[in-house]
Design a protein around this motif. Sequence first.
Motif, PDB file in Angstrom:
ATOM      1  N   ILE A 204       0.842  -1.208   0.000  1.00 38.26           N
ATOM      2  CA  ILE A 204       0.000   0.000   0.000  1.00 38.26           C
ATOM      3  C   ILE A 204       0.870   1.248   0.000  1.00 38.26           C
ATOM      4  CG2 ILE A 204      -1.757   1.275   1.286  1.00 38.26           C
ATOM      5  CD1 ILE A 204      -2.665  -1.441   2.436  1.00 38.26           C
ATOM      6  N   GLY A 205       1.929   1.234   0.810  1.00 36.94           N
ATOM      7  CA  GLY A 205       2.817   2.391   0.875  1.00 36.94           C
ATOM      8  C   GLY A 205       3.509   2.674  -0.446  1.00 36.94           C
ATOM      9  N   GLU A 206       3.926   1.603  -1.115  1.00 32.29           N
ATOM     10  CA  GLU A 206       4.597   1.776  -2.408  1.00 32.29           C
ATOM     11  C   GLU A 206       3.645   2.333  -3.462  1.00 32.29           C
ATOM     12  OE1 GLU A 206       6.187  -2.043  -3.214  1.00 32.29           O
ATOM     13  OE2 GLU A 206       7.767  -1.903  -1.684  1.00 32.29           O
ATOM     14  N   MET A 207       2.404   1.854  -3.445  1.00 29.52           N
ATOM     15  CA  MET A 207       1.421   2.374  -4.398  1.00 29.52           C
ATOM     16  C   MET A 207       1.128   3.848  -4.120  1.00 29.52           C
ATOM     17  SD  MET A 207      -1.380  -0.624  -5.035  1.00 29.52           S
ATOM     18  CE  MET A 207      -2.173   0.413  -6.270  1.00 29.52           C
ATOM     19  N   ALA A 208       0.991   4.191  -2.822  1.00 29.23           N
ATOM     20  CA  ALA A 208       0.724   5.579  -2.470  1.00 29.23           C
ATOM     21  C   ALA A 208       1.877   6.473  -2.915  1.00 29.23           C
ATOM     22  CB  ALA A 208       0.508   5.702  -0.959  1.00 29.23           C
ATOM     23  N   ALA A 209       3.118   6.007  -2.754  1.00 30.50           N
ATOM     24  CA  ALA A 209       4.285   6.796  -3.165  1.00 30.50           C
ATOM     25  C   ALA A 209       4.315   6.967  -4.683  1.00 30.50           C
ATOM     26  CB  ALA A 209       5.567   6.110  -2.682  1.00 30.50           C
ATOM     27  N   TRP A 210       3.982   5.897  -5.417  1.00 30.87           N
ATOM     28  CA  TRP A 210       3.999   5.958  -6.870  1.00 30.87           C
ATOM     29  C   TRP A 210       2.998   6.987  -7.394  1.00 30.87           C
ATOM     30  CZ3 TRP A 210       6.926   4.299 -10.794  1.00 30.87           C
ATOM     31  CH2 TRP A 210       6.388   4.300 -12.061  1.00 30.87           C
ATOM     32  N   TYR A 211       1.811   7.034  -6.778  1.00 30.43           N
ATOM     33  CA  TYR A 211       0.767   7.963  -7.223  1.00 30.43           C
ATOM     34  C   TYR A 211       0.787   9.279  -6.439  1.00 30.43           C
ATOM     35  CZ  TYR A 211      -1.305   4.254 -10.044  1.00 30.43           C
ATOM     36  OH  TYR A 211      -1.526   3.283 -10.996  1.00 30.43           O
ATOM     37  N   ARG A 212       1.807   9.464  -5.631  1.00 29.51           N
ATOM     38  CA  ARG A 212       2.002  10.703  -4.863  1.00 29.51           C
ATOM     39  C   ARG A 212       0.784  11.029  -3.980  1.00 29.51           C
ATOM     40  NH1 ARG A 212       6.455  13.499  -6.548  1.00 29.51           N
ATOM     41  NH2 ARG A 212       7.386  12.816  -8.529  1.00 29.51           N
ATOM     42  N   VAL A 213       0.311  10.015  -3.280  1.00 30.26           N
ATOM     43  CA  VAL A 213      -0.760  10.209  -2.302  1.00 30.26           C
ATOM     44  C   VAL A 213      -0.128  10.279  -0.921  1.00 30.26           C
ATOM     45  CG1 VAL A 213      -2.864   9.262  -1.284  1.00 30.26           C
ATOM     46  CG2 VAL A 213      -2.408   8.949  -3.726  1.00 30.26           C
TER      47      VAL A 213
END
Length: 318
Positions: free
Chosen positions: A262-271
């Motif tokens: 989840i953290g990696e996805m949030a970082a990728w999409y700048r959330v």
Amino acid sequence: MIELRELTKRYGDKTAVDRLTFSVRPGIVTGFLGPNGAGKSTTMRMMLGLDKPTSGDVRIDGRRYDQLRDPLNYIGALLEAKAVHGGRTAYNHLLCMAQSNNVPKKRIDAVLDLVGLREVARKRPKGFSLGMGQRLGIAAALLGDPKILMFDEPVNGLDPEGIHWIRNLMKHLASEGRTVFVSSHLMSEMALTAEHLVVIGRGKLLADTSMADFIAENSRTFVRVRTPEPERMRDVLASVGVMPVFEQDGAMQVEGMEPAQIGEMAAWYRVVLHELSPQKASLEEAFMQLTAGSVEYHAHEQGPTPDGRSGQAGRRRR
């Protein structure tokens, strides 16, 4: 090792223990759990030959308890700490047990030191507190230096230091390759002590598994996510087929993904994330979930009934 095979105990038309089959292995602490009336005490009494099974069998290292010569050298048990002769001193209580089981006399001082009762060894147990009586019962269980140990509610009456001591003692005994079987209603303590669990309800086996697997299989786990951009984060998760559940405060519950994912996805999409925390159930929550249909005795909160009268607490489930 303790081995139960189809162990059954009936009292008239009441089946207290119903075809229990499981093994208690050496080298780990095995917890024995169940609601009140589940048959735990009856099972432990049959293990020690105090109750005769209606059918089935229990073996202690391949033999029945009544086939063991000097049984304290094979298995030590604490079932009822106050089951001592109140007129004998603590030392003489242990001396009688030692003499009847060919245990060397020097072992008495060793176990009294171990449980912290050396200073009251010449006092009579009838004047002991609950915690001191518990320590004497543990000393009796350890007297023959057995390879198998059984404890029923071993922390009853102990102060915090005593609870910490008995917890570490059981772990140490298991680390020496001994078989340690412990029953307790204190879930928080069991979670810190046992590696394996045997759970029964209404006399039947409900679970025989590791502590980690028991909690995982009988509870819901999720990751709590908090972000100032909940809609964006929801869309990001939906893109991989995950639909979060929103809590009242706006945080999200996400199942089926690890926090790192989840953290990696949030970082990728700048959330931006304000919280990313795994939520796991406690042993108590998992136990309540599994045994909900096996509880024989329910307590009820006091309060007014529909006719205005006070409710009755502790009624038996019919």
